[in-house]
Design an enzyme around this catalytic site. Structure first.
Site, mmCIF file in Angstrom:
data_model
loop_
_atom_site.group_PDB
_atom_site.id
_atom_site.type_symbol
_atom_site.label_atom_id
_atom_site.label_comp_id
_atom_site.label_asym_id
_atom_site.label_seq_id
_atom_site.Cartn_x
_atom_site.Cartn_y
_atom_site.Cartn_z
ATOM 1 N N ARG A 15 0.863 -1.178 0.000
ATOM 2 C CA ARG A 15 0.000 0.000 0.000
ATOM 3 C C ARG A 15 0.903 1.233 0.000
ATOM 4 O O ARG A 15 2.050 1.171 0.434
ATOM 5 C CB ARG A 15 -0.900 0.005 1.238
ATOM 6 C CG ARG A 15 -1.777 -1.240 1.374
ATOM 7 C CD ARG A 15 -2.482 -1.267 2.723
ATOM 8 N NE ARG A 15 -3.360 -2.433 2.865
ATOM 9 C CZ ARG A 15 -2.979 -3.611 3.353
ATOM 10 N NH1 ARG A 15 -1.720 -3.776 3.770
ATOM 11 N NH2 ARG A 15 -3.834 -4.619 3.438
ATOM 12 N N LYS A 62 -0.827 -2.183 8.143
ATOM 13 C CA LYS A 62 -1.989 -1.835 8.956
ATOM 14 C C LYS A 62 -1.826 -2.366 10.373
ATOM 15 O O LYS A 62 -1.272 -3.439 10.585
ATOM 16 C CB LYS A 62 -3.262 -2.418 8.329
ATOM 17 C CG LYS A 62 -3.729 -1.680 7.079
ATOM 18 C CD LYS A 62 -5.070 -2.208 6.617
ATOM 19 C CE LYS A 62 -5.623 -1.379 5.467
ATOM 20 N NZ LYS A 62 -6.951 -1.869 5.023
ATOM 21 N N HIS A 91 -2.949 2.570 -5.823
ATOM 22 C CA HIS A 91 -3.664 1.332 -5.508
ATOM 23 C C HIS A 91 -3.895 0.494 -6.759
ATOM 24 O O HIS A 91 -4.010 -0.733 -6.673
ATOM 25 C CB HIS A 91 -4.994 1.622 -4.821
ATOM 26 C CG HIS A 91 -5.597 0.409 -4.181
ATOM 27 N ND1 HIS A 91 -5.132 -0.108 -2.993
ATOM 28 C CD2 HIS A 91 -6.597 -0.422 -4.587
ATOM 29 C CE1 HIS A 91 -5.823 -1.196 -2.683
ATOM 30 N NE2 HIS A 91 -6.714 -1.404 -3.631
ATOM 31 N N ARG A 143 -1.024 -1.760 -6.989
ATOM 32 C CA ARG A 143 -1.218 -2.882 -6.055
ATOM 33 C C ARG A 143 -2.235 -3.865 -6.632
ATOM 34 O O ARG A 143 -2.047 -5.082 -6.561
ATOM 35 C CB ARG A 143 -1.693 -2.330 -4.713
ATOM 36 C CG ARG A 143 -2.049 -3.376 -3.662
ATOM 37 C CD ARG A 143 -2.313 -2.679 -2.333
ATOM 38 N NE ARG A 143 -3.011 -3.513 -1.371
ATOM 39 C CZ ARG A 143 -2.431 -4.420 -0.593
ATOM 40 N NH1 ARG A 143 -1.138 -4.638 -0.702
ATOM 41 N NH2 ARG A 143 -3.133 -5.121 0.274
ATOM 42 N N HIS A 163 -3.321 -9.275 3.201
ATOM 43 C CA HIS A 163 -4.754 -9.354 3.470
ATOM 44 C C HIS A 163 -5.008 -10.303 4.633
ATOM 45 O O HIS A 163 -4.442 -11.396 4.680
ATOM 46 C CB HIS A 163 -5.511 -9.867 2.237
ATOM 47 C CG HIS A 163 -5.628 -8.864 1.140
ATOM 48 N ND1 HIS A 163 -5.867 -9.209 -0.176
ATOM 49 C CD2 HIS A 163 -5.543 -7.505 1.158
ATOM 50 C CE1 HIS A 163 -5.923 -8.116 -0.914
ATOM 51 N NE2 HIS A 163 -5.735 -7.072 -0.129
ATOM 52 N N TYR A 217 -10.126 -9.788 -6.554
ATOM 53 C CA TYR A 217 -9.244 -9.409 -7.655
ATOM 54 C C TYR A 217 -9.132 -10.508 -8.716
ATOM 55 O O TYR A 217 -8.310 -10.414 -9.623
ATOM 56 C CB TYR A 217 -7.852 -9.083 -7.112
ATOM 57 C CG TYR A 217 -7.847 -7.872 -6.211
ATOM 58 C CD1 TYR A 217 -7.661 -6.596 -6.723
ATOM 59 C CD2 TYR A 217 -8.052 -8.003 -4.841
ATOM 60 C CE1 TYR A 217 -7.665 -5.484 -5.899
ATOM 61 C CE2 TYR A 217 -8.065 -6.896 -4.004
ATOM 62 C CZ TYR A 217 -7.872 -5.643 -4.544
ATOM 63 O OH TYR A 217 -7.883 -4.546 -3.723
#
Length: 334
Positions: free
Chosen positions: A187, A211, A282, A285, A308, A317
């Site tokens: 990210r 994150k 993004h 990504r 993820h 995706y």
């Protein structure tokens, strides 16, 4: 008329009149406490942006000239957040919905308002029953398919080649940045956390802060390593932040690292210069994930590489599944 059916604009006007004299407080603003309690600078940047938007919605933007509401002039700490109530939160939720904001965005705004209210209670600036009424405002349900697009490898190559053909250090840095975004899939808030000392060239890996302030390791393909090595050789950097601002005169700002906003500006500018359709960080990504899945990398591995928490996120995706769905739909003949 029920509470949730009232005009949201009128609800905000009512609240503004009610708290007109509350701009200053002898206690620390609960928004400041909420920011201080967040685990990472990336989280704080996101929440500051939300707070500025909320401040504008609540009528606390400083005008430099008539009709101008520049983001830089919005100070969330001028808002008497401790006076938030359920009607105001409902009004904000409705205005965001009317403005076409996504479910995730609206829920983020709700989460920030509830978090600030929680800090106000802890700091004895808000009654607990007032906070409980705010906390009970329901988040929206549902999800949307990912926006944006996946770039073809040919487009990525054209983009990197364009940067390398540009004059000065900025082009070399941008090529390395693009190589990292597509080659490793971080990210934009993660790629700016990379320190040179966290790159293991022997193992072809690099560590980023993701994150939840969690460190994770990314695998680096050979092309990415080549681009990063070229950037380090040309810049003379040997420690500290990998990606740093470069002035218009080609000088590296050595005491600062590139920001997530800076990454966005670099990517969108280079995409435009290369003559490609619009794309964001993004989307690089997304391109990374799509490329993995199109080449039959299993979902679990792709999710791990992308950071993820669930393969359900990665599954969105899958272009191959979309093609199979289309082929199945074509069998319906009438």
């Amino acid at each position: 008329m029920g509470i949730e059916e009232q005009d949201p604009q009128k609800a905000l006007v009512r609240w503004q009149a009610l708290v007109a004299g509350d701009r200053s407080s002898s206690r620390i603003n609960p928004a400041t406490l909420y920011l201080a309690n967040l685990p990472s600078e990336a989280s704080r940047d996101t929440v500051r942006s939300v707070m500025r938007s909320l401040a504008r919605m609540l009528g606390y933007a400083t005008q430099v000239k008539p009709g101008a509401l520049p983001k830089a002039q919005v100070n969330p700490e001028t808002v008497p957040w401790q006076r938030l109530d359920r009607l105001v939160v409902l009004a904000v939720r409705e205005l965001l919905r009317q403005d076409g904001k996504s479910t995730a965005t609206i829920n983020l705004y709700l989460s920030v308002m509830k978090g600030i209210a929680r800090e106000a209670v802890r700091n004895r600036q808000m009654e607990e029953h007032q906070f409980l009424m705010i906390e009970q405002v329901a988040s929206l349900r549902g999800s949307r398919l990912p926006a944006g697009r996946a770039l073809h490898v040919v487009e990525i190559t054209k983009l990197v080649d364009h940067c390398l053909s540009a004059e000065g250090l900025a082009g070399i840095r941008d090529a390395a940045l693009l190589g990292m975004l597509f080659g490793c899939g971080p990210r934009r808030a993660e790629v700016v956390t990379i320190d040179i000392g966290k790159i293991n060239f022997a193992e072809r890996s690099v560590r980023v802060i993701g994150k939840g302030n969690k460190e994770r390791e990314l695998e680096m393909p050979e092309r990415t390593i080549d681009l990063v090595t070229t950037w380090l050789d040309e810049s003379g950097l040997s420690q500290g932040a990998l990606f740093r601002p470069v002035t218009r005169w080609g000088a590296i700002v050595r005491d600062r690292r590139l920001t997530p906003r800076g990454v966005y500006d670099v990517v969108t500018r280079r995409v435009k210069q290369a003559g490609l359709d619009n794309a964001s960080p993004h989307d690089l990504r997304r391109s990374f994930l799509t490329y993995l899945l199109d080449n039959e990398v299993d979902l679990s591995t792709a999710a791990d590489l992308a950071g993820h928490a669930s393969t359900d996120t990665t599954r969105r995706y899958l272009r191959g599944q979309k093609r199979r769905n289309r082929q199945a739909a074509d069998k319906v003949d009438f």
